[in-house]
Scaffold this active site. Sequence first.
Site, short mmCIF file in Angstrom:
data_model
loop_
_atom_site.label_atom_id
_atom_site.label_comp_id
_atom_site.label_asym_id
_atom_site.label_seq_id
_atom_site.Cartn_x
_atom_site.Cartn_y
_atom_site.Cartn_z
N ASP A 180 -3.73 2.28 -4.91
CA ASP A 180 -2.35 2.23 -4.42
C ASP A 180 -1.74 0.83 -4.60
O ASP A 180 -2.48 -0.15 -4.65
CB ASP A 180 -2.31 2.65 -2.94
CG ASP A 180 -3.20 1.83 -2.03
OD1 ASP A 180 -4.40 1.69 -2.32
OD2 ASP A 180 -2.70 1.31 -1.02
N GLU B 66 2.52 -0.96 4.66
CA GLU B 66 2.21 0.43 4.32
C GLU B 66 3.52 1.18 4.04
O GLU B 66 4.45 1.15 4.84
CB GLU B 66 1.46 1.11 5.47
CG GLU B 66 0.02 0.70 5.61
CD GLU B 66 -0.92 1.40 4.63
OE1 GLU B 66 -0.44 2.26 3.86
OE2 GLU B 66 -2.12 1.08 4.66
N HIS C 24 0.84 -1.19 0.00
CA HIS C 24 0.00 0.00 0.00
C HIS C 24 0.88 1.24 0.00
O HIS C 24 2.03 1.20 0.45
CB HIS C 24 -0.85 0.09 1.28
CG HIS C 24 -1.61 -1.13 1.64
ND1 HIS C 24 -2.97 -1.23 1.50
CD2 HIS C 24 -1.21 -2.31 2.19
CE1 HIS C 24 -3.38 -2.41 1.93
NE2 HIS C 24 -2.33 -3.08 2.35
N TYR C 25 0.35 2.37 -0.45
CA TYR C 25 0.91 3.64 -0.03
C TYR C 25 -0.03 4.25 1.00
O TYR C 25 -1.22 3.93 1.04
CB TYR C 25 1.20 4.60 -1.18
CG TYR C 25 0.05 5.14 -2.00
CD1 TYR C 25 -1.14 5.62 -1.43
CD2 TYR C 25 0.16 5.25 -3.38
CE1 TYR C 25 -2.17 6.15 -2.18
CE2 TYR C 25 -0.86 5.78 -4.16
CZ TYR C 25 -2.01 6.23 -3.56
OH TYR C 25 -3.03 6.76 -4.31
N THR C 26 0.53 5.13 1.86
CA THR C 26 -0.31 5.69 2.93
C THR C 26 -1.30 6.71 2.41
O THR C 26 -2.39 6.86 2.95
CB THR C 26 0.58 6.34 4.00
OG1 THR C 26 1.43 7.30 3.38
CG2 THR C 26 1.42 5.28 4.72
N HIS D 275 -2.57 -3.04 -3.43
CA HIS D 275 -3.93 -2.91 -2.94
C HIS D 275 -4.92 -2.79 -4.10
O HIS D 275 -6.03 -3.32 -4.06
CB HIS D 275 -4.01 -1.68 -2.03
CG HIS D 275 -5.17 -1.68 -1.09
ND1 HIS D 275 -5.42 -0.64 -0.22
CD2 HIS D 275 -6.15 -2.59 -0.86
CE1 HIS D 275 -6.51 -0.92 0.48
NE2 HIS D 275 -6.97 -2.09 0.11
#
Length: 253
Positions: free
Chosen positions: A151, A99, A34-36, A141
Amino acid sequence: MTAFKADYAKATVQPSPNHGERAAGRKPDMILLHYTGMGSADGALDWLCREESQVSSHYFVHEDGRVLQLVPEERRAWHAGKGTWQNEGDINSMSIGIEIANAGHPGGLPDFPAAQIDSVIELCRDCGDRWAIAPERVLGHSDIAPIRKVDPGEKFPWGKLHAAGVGHWVEPAPITGGRFFQKGDVGQPIEALQSMLSIYGYGTEINGEFSDRLEGELIAFQQHFRQERVDGIADFSTIDTLHRLLSALPRFA
């Protein structure tokens, strides 16, 4: 939650209270990246560790490469939400969630620093080795939740990860002219495209109709595997890349 021993030796433990039991004793066989998508890493980390957020991940990777572990790998972190892969739901029970601190699309898609990606690679290799996770089950994700999630995005360097032994990848086919399919098209070629996406793992409905849903799934596919142009159109480059990915899977090789 109280402190626990890190599963990954280079991680610093910073516990999140948001986790539970994996369903039916399921062991992780997927890594989900994921990215935040938030303006600051500290703000994202704080949110993942707040009980009221009801979200978490197993790991958090800062821009400078520092790795924190928020949830023990044996526990079910709450990072994936609703999604599906290879006809299975409850992605949280089958995955390790990572993350990666990055503002993402809301922040203009900044590049991922080299030190951060190096740490992601090392972390994924460590988790993959310990849990015998297949390369094709290192996913984004957006792969398990197209349309709903985007993401880690089209700037995430999946090719670099693969070159370092992480994930499933083929060099994308060049973008050229020729026949293509897009929203509104119907027929057997669309059904064949849907079948290929479904076989690879996407939750694609096979009905021969190029719908909004199929467009979203193609965007997710392109964000991962054909990043030069993300438009949801099934051109030769997209279809050929998908076909070669399928051919490279161990079950078809």
